[in-house]
Scaffold this motif. Structure first.
Motif, PDB file in Angstrom:
ATOM      1  N   LEU A  76      16.401  14.548   5.533  1.00  0.00           N
ATOM      2  CA  LEU A  76      15.216  13.700   5.576  1.00  0.00           C
ATOM      3  C   LEU A  76      15.614  12.269   5.899  1.00  0.00           C
ATOM      4  O   LEU A  76      16.651  11.783   5.444  1.00  0.00           O
ATOM      5  N   ALA A  77      14.793  11.596   6.703  1.00  0.00           N
ATOM      6  CA  ALA A  77      14.893  10.154   6.933  1.00  0.00           C
ATOM      7  C   ALA A  77      13.496   9.582   6.782  1.00  0.00           C
ATOM      8  O   ALA A  77      12.530  10.147   7.311  1.00  0.00           O
ATOM      9  N   ALA A  78      13.378   8.490   6.046  1.00  0.00           N
ATOM     10  CA  ALA A  78      12.062   7.942   5.721  1.00  0.00           C
ATOM     11  C   ALA A  78      11.870   6.590   6.379  1.00  0.00           C
ATOM     12  O   ALA A  78      12.587   5.632   6.073  1.00  0.00           O
ATOM     13  N   GLY A  79      10.908   6.505   7.283  1.00  0.00           N
ATOM     14  CA  GLY A  79      10.577   5.238   7.917  1.00  0.00           C
ATOM     15  C   GLY A  79       9.389   4.585   7.239  1.00  0.00           C
ATOM     16  O   GLY A  79       8.391   5.245   6.927  1.00  0.00           O
ATOM     17  N   LEU A  86      14.467   3.658   6.541  1.00  0.00           N
ATOM     18  CA  LEU A  86      14.507   2.822   7.736  1.00  0.00           C
ATOM     19  C   LEU A  86      13.229   2.005   7.840  1.00  0.00           C
ATOM     20  O   LEU A  86      12.159   2.447   7.391  1.00  0.00           O
ATOM     21  N   ALA A  87      13.341   0.823   8.421  1.00  0.00           N
ATOM     22  CA  ALA A  87      12.170  -0.024   8.643  1.00  0.00           C
ATOM     23  C   ALA A  87      11.717   0.114  10.085  1.00  0.00           C
ATOM     24  O   ALA A  87      12.517  -0.045  11.015  1.00  0.00           O
ATOM     25  N   GLY A  88      10.448   0.411  10.281  1.00  0.00           N
ATOM     26  CA  GLY A  88       9.874   0.472  11.619  1.00  0.00           C
ATOM     27  C   GLY A  88       9.255  -0.869  11.956  1.00  0.00           C
ATOM     28  O   GLY A  88       8.149  -1.185  11.513  1.00  0.00           O
ATOM     29  N   VAL A  89       9.962  -1.686  12.730  1.00  0.00           N
ATOM     30  CA  VAL A  89       9.571  -3.080  12.955  1.00  0.00           C
ATOM     31  C   VAL A  89       9.909  -3.491  14.389  1.00  0.00           C
ATOM     32  O   VAL A  89      10.666  -2.812  15.082  1.00  0.00           O
ATOM     33  N   LYS A  90       9.377  -4.682  14.811  1.00  0.00           N
ATOM     34  CA  LYS A  90       9.706  -5.169  16.142  1.00  0.00           C
ATOM     35  C   LYS A  90       9.863  -6.677  16.225  1.00  0.00           C
ATOM     36  O   LYS A  90      10.570  -7.171  17.100  1.00  0.00           O
ATOM     37  N   GLY A  91       9.234  -7.466  15.349  1.00  0.00           N
ATOM     38  CA  GLY A  91       9.325  -8.920  15.430  1.00  0.00           C
ATOM     39  C   GLY A  91      10.648  -9.446  14.900  1.00  0.00           C
ATOM     40  O   GLY A  91      11.328  -8.783  14.106  1.00  0.00           O
ATOM     41  N   ARG A 108      18.455  -6.787   6.093  1.00  0.00           N
ATOM     42  CA  ARG A 108      18.735  -7.147   4.701  1.00  0.00           C
ATOM     43  C   ARG A 108      18.553  -5.988   3.741  1.00  0.00           C
ATOM     44  O   ARG A 108      19.335  -5.820   2.809  1.00  0.00           O
ATOM     45  N   VAL A 109      17.483  -5.214   3.924  1.00  0.00           N
ATOM     46  CA  VAL A 109      17.102  -4.293   2.851  1.00  0.00           C
ATOM     47  C   VAL A 109      17.065  -2.821   3.239  1.00  0.00           C
ATOM     48  O   VAL A 109      17.043  -1.958   2.361  1.00  0.00           O
ATOM     49  N   ALA A 110      17.030  -2.494   4.540  1.00  0.00           N
ATOM     50  CA  ALA A 110      16.905  -1.101   4.956  1.00  0.00           C
ATOM     51  C   ALA A 110      18.249  -0.550   5.402  1.00  0.00           C
ATOM     52  O   ALA A 110      19.205  -1.281   5.640  1.00  0.00           O
ATOM     53  N   GLN A 111      18.298   0.770   5.505  1.00  0.00           N
ATOM     54  CA  GLN A 111      19.513   1.448   5.977  1.00  0.00           C
ATOM     55  C   GLN A 111      19.474   1.737   7.473  1.00  0.00           C
ATOM     56  O   GLN A 111      20.423   2.276   8.029  1.00  0.00           O
ATOM     57  N   GLY A 112      18.364   1.398   8.085  1.00  0.00           N
ATOM     58  CA  GLY A 112      18.224   1.602   9.511  1.00  0.00           C
ATOM     59  C   GLY A 112      16.975   0.913  10.013  1.00  0.00           C
ATOM     60  O   GLY A 112      16.130   0.465   9.231  1.00  0.00           O
ATOM     61  N   THR A 113      16.867   0.817  11.329  1.00  0.00           N
ATOM     62  CA  THR A 113      15.721   0.179  11.968  1.00  0.00           C
ATOM     63  C   THR A 113      15.211   1.087  13.071  1.00  0.00           C
ATOM     64  O   THR A 113      15.998   1.642  13.844  1.00  0.00           O
ATOM     65  N   ILE A 114      13.892   1.241  13.141  1.00  0.00           N
ATOM     66  CA  ILE A 114      13.251   1.994  14.210  1.00  0.00           C
ATOM     67  C   ILE A 114      12.503   1.003  15.088  1.00  0.00           C
ATOM     68  O   ILE A 114      11.651   0.249  14.595  1.00  0.00           O
ATOM     69  N   VAL A 115      12.814   0.989  16.391  1.00  0.00           N
ATOM     70  CA  VAL A 115      12.092   0.116  17.311  1.00  0.00           C
ATOM     71  C   VAL A 115      11.167   0.971  18.168  1.00  0.00           C
ATOM     72  O   VAL A 115      11.459   2.133  18.448  1.00  0.00           O
TER      73      VAL A 115
END
Length: 279
Positions: free
Chosen positions: A88-91, A155-160, A169-176
């Motif tokens: 599992l991976a949680a965005g 993971l954080a789903g972000v773009k800005g 800073r706080v997540a284990q991954g980033t989704i663009v």
């Protein structure tokens, strides 16, 4: 380098089961499900996909923090992680602000809410007792009775720019999001400034076929408007199978650890099989 496939939000939910089973028989690493307002719930979709597969990692892309109390979200994610360890991976993301206003869930500081939500969810999944009285999240001495032995990555789903820094800073991954290309990835990674184990995931449209067909697709036009670019500037894995494969390779080479393709059209699996053959 991981390859994922998204189950598109426009496909009928009942098609997820045969779709997941078919992907489980391929070389694909991930199946990603969607949580968009009015379409489908990400946690229930992930639970279904995990239950009918044995190998795939299933990603939730992306739960909106304004709609999900962090304690409840940790309970749901923790439950799935215990039953399907390592799969599992949680965005988690800000949510589309217009949608959040539609349901009365908009908050004064989306940045604070996302940072506090991810911080709390990760701590809870680690089995910690959490007390947090932040700008947006208020938890008082709560913990999971059954924390997972293998906490899934959040993971954080972000773009800005500020959100990318938050993710580092706080997540284990980033989704663009879809439309970002390999030329932009080094700059994105620099803004994230995560460690070596920070997973950079890129969503990208997949279309094997004519350019006019994909540029005319409503979802491509919507994404272009979201990114503030022309549909011609929405980067995607497209064209011949070899051209699509080269685009995926270029994203890996530019720093993406995971590339998740989002097939366009009502019949996604032929696009996926063509890409896999070329890769």
């Amino acid at each position: 380098m991981r390859l994922g496939v998204m189950f598109d939000r426009d496909l009928p939910p009942e098609e997820l089961i045969p779709f997941a089973r078919a992907l489980d028989e391929t070389a694909v690493d991930d199946l990603w499900v969607v949580e968009d307002l009015g379409w489908t719930g990400g946690v229930s979709a992930a639970a279904t996909a995990l239950a009918v597969t044995s190998r795939l990692r299933v990603g939730i892309g992306i739960t909106p923090a304004p709609l999900r109390n962090p304690m409840l979200l940790a309970m749901e994610i923790g439950n799935l992680a215990r039953m399907h360890p390592g799969r599992l991976a949680a965005g988690i993301g800000h949510g589309v602000q217009e949608w959040m206003r539609q349901v009365g869930a908009a908050v004064p500081s989306p940045l604070a809410l996302l940072e506090e939500t991810i911080t709390a969810v990760r701590a809870l999944l680690l089995g910690e007792t959490v007390t947090l009285h932040g700008k947006a999240v208020h938890l008082d001495g709560v913990s999971l009775v059954h924390p997972p032995a293998v906490p899934p990555p959040v993971l954080a789903g972000v773009k800005g720019p500020r959100s990318l820094a938050l993710s580092g800073r706080v997540a284990q991954g980033t989704i663009v999001p879809e439309g970002v290309g390999p030329a932009q990835l080094p700059g994105i990674a620099e803004r994230i400034a995560g460690g070596d184990d920070h997973e950079l995931g890129v969503f990208t449209f997949l279309h094997i076929g004519e350019e006019a067909d994909r540029l005319a697709h409503p979802v491509v036009r919507d994404q272009a408007a979201y990114l503030g670019v022309s549909p011609h500037d929405v980067v995607m894995a497209a064209g011949t199978p070899e051209q699509a494969a080269e685009q995926v390779r270029s994203m890996w080479a530019a720093g993406a650890g995971t590339v998740v393709v989002r097939p366009l059209g009502r019949d996604p699996l032929p696009h996926v099989h063509a890409l896999l053959s070329a890769l």
